[in-house]
Design a protein around this motif. Structure first.
Motif, short mmCIF file in Angstrom:
data_model
loop_
_atom_site.label_atom_id
_atom_site.label_comp_id
_atom_site.label_asym_id
_atom_site.label_seq_id
_atom_site.Cartn_x
_atom_site.Cartn_y
_atom_site.Cartn_z
N ARG A 1 0.82 -1.22 0.00
CA ARG A 1 0.00 0.00 0.00
C ARG A 1 0.85 1.27 0.00
O ARG A 1 0.42 2.29 -0.54
CB ARG A 1 -0.96 -0.03 1.18
CG ARG A 1 -2.02 -1.13 1.04
CD ARG A 1 -2.78 -1.42 2.31
NE ARG A 1 -3.84 -2.39 2.07
CZ ARG A 1 -3.64 -3.71 2.06
NH1 ARG A 1 -2.42 -4.20 2.29
NH2 ARG A 1 -4.65 -4.53 1.83
N GLU A 2 2.02 1.22 0.59
CA GLU A 2 2.88 2.41 0.58
C GLU A 2 3.29 2.75 -0.85
O GLU A 2 3.33 3.93 -1.23
CB GLU A 2 4.10 2.19 1.46
CG GLU A 2 3.78 2.14 2.95
CD GLU A 2 5.02 2.10 3.81
OE1 GLU A 2 6.14 2.00 3.24
OE2 GLU A 2 4.88 2.16 5.05
N THR A 3 3.56 1.75 -1.65
CA THR A 3 3.92 2.00 -3.04
C THR A 3 2.72 2.48 -3.85
O THR A 3 2.83 3.38 -4.68
CB THR A 3 4.50 0.73 -3.68
OG1 THR A 3 5.68 0.35 -2.95
CG2 THR A 3 4.88 0.96 -5.13
N VAL A 4 1.55 1.88 -3.59
CA VAL A 4 0.33 2.36 -4.27
C VAL A 4 0.09 3.83 -3.95
O VAL A 4 -0.20 4.64 -4.84
CB VAL A 4 -0.88 1.50 -3.85
CG1 VAL A 4 -2.18 2.13 -4.36
CG2 VAL A 4 -0.74 0.08 -4.37
N ALA B 1 -2.76 1.96 -10.17
CA ALA B 1 -2.93 1.10 -9.01
C ALA B 1 -3.09 -0.35 -9.44
O ALA B 1 -2.55 -1.27 -8.81
CB ALA B 1 -4.13 1.55 -8.19
N ALA B 2 -3.82 -0.58 -10.51
CA ALA B 2 -4.02 -1.94 -11.01
C ALA B 2 -2.69 -2.57 -11.43
O ALA B 2 -2.43 -3.76 -11.16
CB ALA B 2 -5.00 -1.95 -12.17
N GLN B 3 -1.84 -1.79 -12.07
CA GLN B 3 -0.53 -2.31 -12.48
C GLN B 3 0.31 -2.70 -11.26
O GLN B 3 0.97 -3.75 -11.25
CB GLN B 3 0.21 -1.26 -13.30
CG GLN B 3 -0.42 -0.97 -14.65
CD GLN B 3 0.19 0.25 -15.33
OE1 GLN B 3 0.99 0.98 -14.75
NE2 GLN B 3 -0.19 0.47 -16.58
N LEU B 4 0.26 -1.87 -10.23
CA LEU B 4 1.03 -2.16 -9.02
C LEU B 4 0.49 -3.39 -8.30
O LEU B 4 1.26 -4.24 -7.83
CB LEU B 4 1.01 -0.94 -8.09
CG LEU B 4 1.69 0.31 -8.64
CD1 LEU B 4 1.39 1.52 -7.75
CD2 LEU B 4 3.21 0.10 -8.74
#
Length: 542
Positions: free
Chosen positions: A319-322, A388-391
């Motif tokens: 979630r931090e990366t998102v 977000a979907a890619q991540l």
């Protein structure tokens, strides 16, 4: 029957919204009498709003796109009104109401002399027609696929009557402290009965309300034009017209804001926040982190049938990366699960429900033999969703799943969420905004086995024991705001997540509102939640 005086204290006596002070914001103006317009400031001109999409269908009983519901918000008003600058329900088309001592009977007294855009005068017959079609799935004025956002309220209504032209009486089976707030939502908007009689199921193309703007024209996939209604009960809006323009390309949104081609939008790309804050041509507003970015999981699909697989997916998400790469830091980690920070009931003790633990995620997949399993992920192609979907896809690949990703046009995405036969109806990126500033609008809308989230999207209603969540949410919404109510909602969320895990929260964020520097007076707090109250907006130089 006890008369409830129309004041901040009394309209909340059912307990649902007391103390929601954190949603109050300093931007915009809203009268406590349902909005306010028509005095002071410059007038005239066209305000162009950037929206996600339009299907050119505008019906309180039929969600299509956020832009289309913003049109409904502008064209129609309801019995009650919440400005989002003040979370208390206020009188709107109803000038007052009585609530019986047992909390079961609501008697609304309508305002006199309120005019619809077609020239007809508001009476109780309009209210019965508008609300009744939401309560009755067989109402002939409902378009095919109508979502009926008030159907949960309708399931609790034992009778809806009109003793006289200015009185509406609603009797409930069980008390519900959120009724007044619910009737302020878009689904509770009142339509001209004359228009419903004339247009029937095509009312979405011919919407007639009492709001500050009337529908003039609409082209699917392009734009909607609204004009100021001279007969609006609070006075004619300052601006002459609103054009809601579909704009989905990020670079176009940014350049159009800077050039002035767009007056305002809440669909601003997060990637542009620093660039726009540095420009004198626009104003970037700080609004509370009030929506849930989330991943929905359809438990009916064989690929997601085991709870362990759904738990693994939730644990895999970084979630931090998102937050950093999809939202560019505009947001916060979901430490309170589905209840975001602006709402009472936000509980950081739920932070473990959204933890990142890829090693445990891999172990869970291995425990049910799911390593190497193919899963399908669907997301809208606009704003933050695609990134977000890619991540998320990469996170799931890292724990051993094979992810097939599809990006979908926003105008068709919601219809695909409701189509349980869609081949990509497995993992779906979406969001839940605060349409009514109460935690029940989040938990009560999602952690119940009915409606879009519990039925169409996730199949929660097919899982053993899900039916108990209906009674649990009813009990929670009737508690007064405080520790007991927070504990009730927290218990619901924990059980829902730990025993079912059909919804993984990615982060909290806000819909980034940006306007031209000369555009003032709009209700930014509402717009940050996709509610559209533009009657006080003004434009310098118009």
């Amino acid at each position: 029957m006890a008369h409830v005086q129309v004041s901040r204290r009394s309209v909340l006596r059912g307990g649902g919204l007391l103390g929601v002070t954190s949603l109050l914001a300093a931007c915009g103006i809203a009268s406590r009498d349902g909005g306010g317009a028509g005095s002071g400031g410059p007038s005239g001109g066209t305000l162009t709003m950037g929206i996600d999409a339009t299907s050119a269908v505008f019906d309180p009983a039929f969600y299509t796109t956020l832009g289309d519901w913003m049109v409904v918000d502008s064209v129609c008003r309801g019995l009650t009104f919440i400005s989002f600058e003040d979370p208390a329900p206020q009188p709107d088309l109803a000038e007052s109401w009585d609530i019986s001592p047992d909390g079961l009977t609501y008697t609304f007294t309508l305002r006199e002399g309120v005019t619809f855009h077609d020239g007809s005068t508001l009476t109780s017959a309009d209210v019965l027609a508008s609300l009744g079609r939401q309560f009755d799935p067989d109402d002939p004025t409902l378009a095919e696929g109508a979502t009926r956002p008030l159907r949960s309220l309708g399931a609790n209504v034992t009778s809806l009557e009109a003793p006289d032209p200015r009185t509406v009486r609603m009797v409930l089976a069980e008390p519900d402290g959120t009724v007044l707030a619910t009737l302020s939502d878009i689904g509770g908007r009142i339509i001209s009965k004359a228009a419903l009689d004339e247009h029937g199921a095509d009312i979405g193309k011919n919407l007639v309300g009492t709001g500050p703007f009337r529908l003039v024209s609409a082209t699917s996939g392009q734009s909607v034009t609204l004009e100021a209604f001279d007969g609006f009960r609070l006075g004619r809006p300052h601006i002459d017209r609103v054009v809601m323009q579909q704009v989905q390309d990020s670079s176009t949104i940014i350049s159009s804001l800077l050039s002035g081609d767009l007056s305002i939008t809440q669909f601003t790309p997060y990637s542009a926040v620093d660039q726009l804050r540095a420009s004198d041509a626009v104003t970037v507003y700080d609004t509370p982190y009030g929506f849930d970015a989330m991943l929905m999981m359809d438990a009916r699909r064989p690929a997601l049938a085991e709870l362990e697989v759904r738990q693994a997916i939730n644990l895999a998400i970084d979630r931090e990366t998102v937050l950093a790469q999809a939202f560019f830091g505009v947001g916060a980690l979901p430490v309170g699960y589905t209840i975001p920070p602006p709402l009472p009931g936000h509980d950081p003790a739920l932070a473990d429900l959204s933890r990142h633990d890829p090693a445990e995620a891999r172990r869970l997949l291995e425990s049910v033999g799911a390593v190497g399993r193919e899963v399908r992920l669907m997301a809208p192609s606009d704003t933050w969703h695609a990134r977000a979907a890619q991540l998320v896809a990469q996170n799931l690949t890292d724990i051993g799943l094979v992810v097939v990703l599809e990006s979908v046009d926003p105008a068709t995405y919601f219809s695909r969420i409701r189509d349980t036969a869609d081949p990509f109806h497995e993992l779906m990126i979406w969001e839940r905004n605060i349409y009514v500033p109460d935690p029940d609008d989040m938990v009560g809308a999602m952690a119940v086995p009915t409606g879009v989230y519990g039925s169409f999207a996730t199949g929660f209603d097919t899982l053993p024991g899900s039916e108990r969540f209906t009674a649990d949410t009813v009990a929670a919404r009737n508690l007064s705001v405080g520790d007991e109510r927070t504990a009730a909602y927290s218990a619901i969320q924990r059980r829902w997540a730990e025993e079912y895990m059909v919804l993984s929260v990615l982060c909290y964020s806000t819909n980034l509102v940006v306007s031209g520097a000369g555009v003032t007076g709009m209700n930014v707090s509402a717009l940050g939640n996709h509610r559209c109250f533009m009657e006080n907006a003004t434009m310098s130089g118009a």
